[in-house]
Design a protein around this motif. Structure first.
Motif, PDB file in Angstrom:
ATOM      1  N   ASN A  25      41.218  40.607  62.394  1.00 37.00           N
ATOM      2  CA  ASN A  25      40.656  41.602  63.300  1.00 37.00           C
ATOM      3  C   ASN A  25      39.295  42.059  62.802  1.00 37.00           C
ATOM      4  OD1 ASN A  25      43.787  42.037  63.370  1.00 37.00           O
ATOM      5  ND2 ASN A  25      42.981  42.626  65.350  1.00 37.00           N
ATOM      6  N   LYS A  73      50.130  49.126  72.219  1.00 37.83           N
ATOM      7  CA  LYS A  73      49.805  48.033  71.297  1.00 37.83           C
ATOM      8  C   LYS A  73      48.358  48.110  70.825  1.00 37.83           C
ATOM      9  CE  LYS A  73      49.843  42.999  70.967  1.00 37.83           C
ATOM     10  NZ  LYS A  73      50.128  41.745  71.681  1.00 37.83           N
ATOM     11  N   ASP A  74      47.420  48.367  71.736  1.00 40.95           N
ATOM     12  CA  ASP A  74      46.006  48.452  71.347  1.00 40.95           C
ATOM     13  C   ASP A  74      45.773  49.589  70.363  1.00 40.95           C
ATOM     14  OD1 ASP A  74      45.367  46.269  72.914  1.00 40.95           O
ATOM     15  OD2 ASP A  74      44.722  47.483  74.628  1.00 40.95           O
ATOM     16  N   GLU A  75      46.423  50.720  70.602  1.00 43.74           N
ATOM     17  CA  GLU A  75      46.325  51.858  69.686  1.00 43.74           C
ATOM     18  C   GLU A  75      46.910  51.493  68.319  1.00 43.74           C
ATOM     19  OE1 GLU A  75      47.822  56.519  69.430  1.00 43.74           O
ATOM     20  OE2 GLU A  75      48.377  55.304  71.168  1.00 43.74           O
ATOM     21  N   ILE A  77      47.049  48.468  66.996  1.00 47.50           N
ATOM     22  CA  ILE A  77      46.122  47.537  66.337  1.00 47.50           C
ATOM     23  C   ILE A  77      44.992  48.325  65.671  1.00 47.50           C
ATOM     24  CG2 ILE A  77      44.389  45.739  66.742  1.00 47.50           C
ATOM     25  CD1 ILE A  77      46.377  44.593  68.867  1.00 47.50           C
TER      26      ILE A  77
END
Length: 104
Positions: A25, A73-75, A77
């Motif tokens: 990432n 999920k984005d939070e 990550i």
């Protein structure tokens, strides 16, 4: 086998993907950060991931799983990347001493 049984009966987390096959990432202080949040049985996401550094031609990887839960999920990550940076900053070079794949 135990992990399989947990998933079969609704326990344990669902990993987003195999972190070894995942692109980092972010690269932070020469360390590859791979967020790998896990979905728990309540539908929330647990902050988790790996940090990997190449030391003398050998990759040293440390896994982390935290108690922090978030809704999306984005939070998860983003929180996992931030937690990895904190781990790197707080541990410094001592993070890479000892056994490979030890949890941090």
């Amino acid at each position: 086998m135990a992990g399989f049984l947990k998933r079969l009966f609704g326990g344990g987390g669902e990993e987003t993907s195999n972190p070894e096959n995942q692109k980092p990432n972010e690269i932070y202080k020469e360390v590859e950060i791979r967020a790998n949040p896990m979905k728990d049985s309540s539908g929330q996401w647990r902050v988790a991931g790996t940090v990997t550094k190449n030391i003398d031609g050998v990759n040293a990887t440390r896994k982390f799983i935290r108690a922090d839960l978030v809704q999306g999920k984005d939070e998860a990550i983003a929180a996992s990347v931030n937690k990895a940076k904190m781990i790197i900053d707080q541990n410094g070079p001592s993070l890479w001493k000892g056994d490979d794949n030890q949890p941090v």
